[in-house]
Write a protein that holds these residues in place. Sequence first.
Motif, PDB file in Angstrom:
ATOM      1  N   GLY A   1       1.018  -0.956  -0.015  1.00  0.00           N
ATOM      2  CA  GLY A   1       0.090  -0.125   0.289  1.00  0.00           C
ATOM      3  C   GLY A   1       0.525   1.125   0.195  1.00  0.00           C
TER       4      GLY A   1
ATOM      5  N   GLY B   1       8.441  -0.581  -4.358  1.00  0.00           N
ATOM      6  CA  GLY B   1       7.165  -0.475  -4.603  1.00  0.00           C
ATOM      7  C   GLY B   1       6.044  -1.231  -5.073  1.00  0.00           C
ATOM      8  N   VAL B   2       6.552  -2.404  -5.912  1.00  0.00           N
ATOM      9  CA  VAL B   2       5.236  -2.341  -6.467  1.00  0.00           C
ATOM     10  C   VAL B   2       3.943  -2.771  -6.067  1.00  0.00           C
ATOM     11  CG1 VAL B   2       6.368  -4.705  -6.416  1.00  0.00           C
ATOM     12  CG2 VAL B   2       4.664  -4.005  -8.160  1.00  0.00           C
TER      13      VAL B   2
ATOM     14  N   GLY C   1      -3.645  -2.138   1.681  1.00  0.00           N
ATOM     15  CA  GLY C   1      -4.293  -0.978   1.328  1.00  0.00           C
ATOM     16  C   GLY C   1      -5.601  -1.800   0.962  1.00  0.00           C
TER      17      GLY C   1
ATOM     18  N   SER D   1      -6.501  -0.702  -2.054  1.00  0.00           N
ATOM     19  CA  SER D   1      -6.024  -0.781  -3.263  1.00  0.00           C
ATOM     20  C   SER D   1      -5.042  -1.892  -3.634  1.00  0.00           C
ATOM     21  CB  SER D   1      -5.311   1.103  -3.985  1.00  0.00           C
ATOM     22  OG  SER D   1      -4.536   0.883  -5.118  1.00  0.00           O
TER      23      SER D   1
ATOM     24  N   ASN E   1      -9.293   2.212   3.655  1.00  0.00           N
ATOM     25  CA  ASN E   1      -9.778   4.251   3.522  1.00  0.00           C
ATOM     26  C   ASN E   1     -10.193   4.941   2.241  1.00  0.00           C
ATOM     27  OD1 ASN E   1      -7.434   4.246   2.076  1.00  0.00           O
ATOM     28  ND2 ASN E   1      -6.528   5.872   2.512  1.00  0.00           N
TER      29      ASN E   1
HETATM   30  C1  TPW Z   1       1.923  -2.330 -10.071  1.00  0.00           C
HETATM   31  C2  TPW Z   1       1.071   2.313  -7.875  1.00  0.00           C
HETATM   32  C3  TPW Z   1       1.631   3.464  -5.391  1.00  0.00           C
HETATM   33  S1  TPW Z   1       0.328   2.498  -3.836  1.00  0.00           S
HETATM   34  C4  TPW Z   1      -0.794   2.395  -4.921  1.00  0.00           C
HETATM   35  C5  TPW Z   1      -0.702   2.328  -5.841  1.00  0.00           C
HETATM   36  C6  TPW Z   1      -1.522   2.112  -6.569  1.00  0.00           C
HETATM   37  C7  TPW Z   1      -2.073   1.974  -4.056  1.00  0.00           C
HETATM   38  C8  TPW Z   1      -2.176   2.642  -2.702  1.00  0.00           C
HETATM   39  O1  TPW Z   1      -3.486   3.148  -2.118  1.00  0.00           O
HETATM   40  P1  TPW Z   1      -3.568   1.545  -0.569  1.00  0.00           P
HETATM   41  O2  TPW Z   1      -3.168   2.180   0.380  1.00  0.00           O
HETATM   42  O3  TPW Z   1      -3.030   0.444  -1.026  1.00  0.00           O
HETATM   43  O4  TPW Z   1      -5.145   2.046  -0.693  1.00  0.00           O
HETATM   44  P2  TPW Z   1      -3.003   3.646   1.006  1.00  0.00           P
HETATM   45  O5  TPW Z   1      -2.967   3.026   3.047  1.00  0.00           O
HETATM   46  O6  TPW Z   1      -2.171   4.828   0.708  1.00  0.00           O
HETATM   47  O7  TPW Z   1      -4.655   4.196   0.584  1.00  0.00           O
HETATM   48  N1  TPW Z   1       0.226  -0.582  -9.945  1.00  0.00           N
HETATM   49  C9  TPW Z   1       1.661  -1.375  -9.620  1.00  0.00           C
HETATM   50  N2  TPW Z   1       2.465  -0.691  -8.216  1.00  0.00           N
HETATM   51  C10 TPW Z   1       2.118   0.946  -7.702  1.00  0.00           C
HETATM   52  N3  TPW Z   1       3.120   0.890  -7.074  1.00  0.00           N
HETATM   53  C11 TPW Z   1       1.144   1.392  -9.191  1.00  0.00           C
HETATM   54  C12 TPW Z   1       0.121   0.745  -9.181  1.00  0.00           C
HETATM   55  C13 TPW Z   1       0.505   2.509  -6.346  1.00  0.00           C
END
Ligand code: TPW
Length: 570
Positions: free
Chosen positions: A399, A425-426, A450, A452, A478
């Motif tokens: 996340g 940071g994948v 996270g 996402s 969130n």
């Molecule tokens: C394969 C770009 C970096 S962090 C993130 C994305 C899409 C998700 C952040 O939201 P999450 O966390 O997980 O809900 P939070 O706590 O901040 O709300 N595609 C790939 N790798 C990356 N790093 C991304 C997109 C990205």
Amino acid sequence: MTNEADTPALTDGFHLVVDALKLNQIDTLYGVVGIPITDLARLAQAQGIRYIGFRHEQSAGNAAAIAGYLTQKPGVCLTVSAPGFLNGMVALANATTNCFPMILISGSSDRAIVDLQQGDYEELDQMNAAKPYAKAAFRVNRPEDIGIGIARAIRAAVSGRPGGVYLDLPADLLRATLDARVGARSLVQVVDAAPRQIPAPQAVARALDLLAQAKRPLIILGKGAAYAQVDDAIRELVERTGIPFLPMSMAKGLLDDNHPQSAATARSYVLAQADVVILIGARLNWLLGHGKAPQWSPDVRLIQLDVSPTEIDSNHAIAAPLIGDLGSSTEALLAGLSVRPFQTPADWSSAIHEHKRHNAERMAVHLDANPEPMDFYSAMRTVRDVLADKPEIYVVNEGANTLDFGRNIIDMHAPRKRLDAGTWGVMGIGMGYAIGAAIVSGKPVIALEGDSAFGFSGMELETICRYQLPVTIVVFNNGGIYRGDGVNPSGGSDVAPTVLMQSAHYEMLIEAFGGAGYYATDTQTFERALKAALAAGKPALIHCAIDPRTGTESGHLKNLNPQSAVTQHA
Ligand code: TPW
Ligand code: ADP
Ligand code: MG
């Protein structure tokens, strides 16, 4: 009537691949089956290799990669041609980037047709597609070369700097037959796959000369140090010299995060002040500000312990490179220190201690607040407290804010227990890493996701439930990427690019497969759910509702996120 003695017993490509893997103690395959590798997976299973079937090759590859990291044996992923192969490639490239030993074995279509681009079923020049993203890529064209091909793949994956290796097995190779005795003789048992590499005595002396001049020394431990499994030697180096240490995220727990010499909570201060830094299995990449000012002192001098000679001077001049495997290099330093002891100046240690105390006080204000709905501080503090007496639990984390807060708040107490988004940071490593860790260790895993991040590999919930793995997933919802309160600047009815469904009920997904779902909006409910899920040791998903207004754009990576100077966003 044929005389049996006259007919030579036959083997074939399928059998030789399985025999070669078994001969080299490869005991697990992670994959998705289909043409042309279905029978390969069946045969492997029949012959005692564990086959773990996934819903997507990327997760299978991530499971293999993390298995490689945890065991120092290459994790093996098995995929079908073209699209299956490409789905697995993200994991292979990620393994290479993170220095994890992994082998992606993929079936491939008819080379004669592929090379003339005549339109075969699942046509793709896979070996050449893999090359730029892998440490090495090989194709086996004759059954008598399978033994050599697998030996080369294993050696390439684990020797020197570990990485991802691609091994192409065309359908024709798998069905090709060979005299069984010839086949048996063609197999190769790899001897000393990752040979020790002893550092030169001059290099050791140079490092100790430099260290002797240090007034504000610092040790940085990277995931290479965790991978090497030389925990006792590293502890001795740290404790005998009294040098403060900073763990990179996956090196957390190599020494307990509560160790008095940990400088993690004074990170900015020690990086800016240190005059001699010893890098142990850590690269000076973006995660360390490339070793440059203003994050670092412009006058810093570095000692770098690494297995890869070309890593040296890649970002910052290295005054004392120490090339070797970390076991040998650390032992050489320890031997040198027995003759020429080094002790960290007390004023440096106490200055760090003072900064730690100050930062801890500031942090406590946030951690002790208990807002409802929860924010990342209170939610992660809950996880930290529940895990405090469970050092054996693996923590997977991805996340943006979920990753940053998870890393900073949750203490690790044992080596190689924290597995996260790593060098790239994948997003998407979550379920694959959780499954891989559970399979190789048999130990419980908690995946802090996270909302996402979870979506990238969420369908593997079925895999987790099918194998009844002791995995607890926590989705920190969130309502989006970074936060859930983004507004569509056009005023249209579509949500903003960062927004996902705050009203979703992620816990219901796992119930579809017989797992346990929990929903929590406050820390008491969350704590109860977490304790219950971990005690049950069965697949569980806890939906942790987080205030959509908490979270920072790009997490801690704000400075990497380009923003338009011309357009002013709403
Ligand atoms: C394969 C770009 C970096 S962090 C993130 C994305 C899409 C998700 C952040 O939201 P999450 O966390 O997980 O809900 P939070 O706590 O901040 O709300 N595609 C790939 N790798 C990356 N790093 C991304 C997109 C990205
Ligand atoms: P982090 O992200 O934790 O800082 P990196 O992945 O950047 O760590 O760095 C790991 C480093 O460790 C790589 O440069 C790699 O060459 C090195 N490495 C990996 N395994 C070993 C080993 N057994 N001995 C020495 N160096 C190693
Ligand atoms: Mg989110």
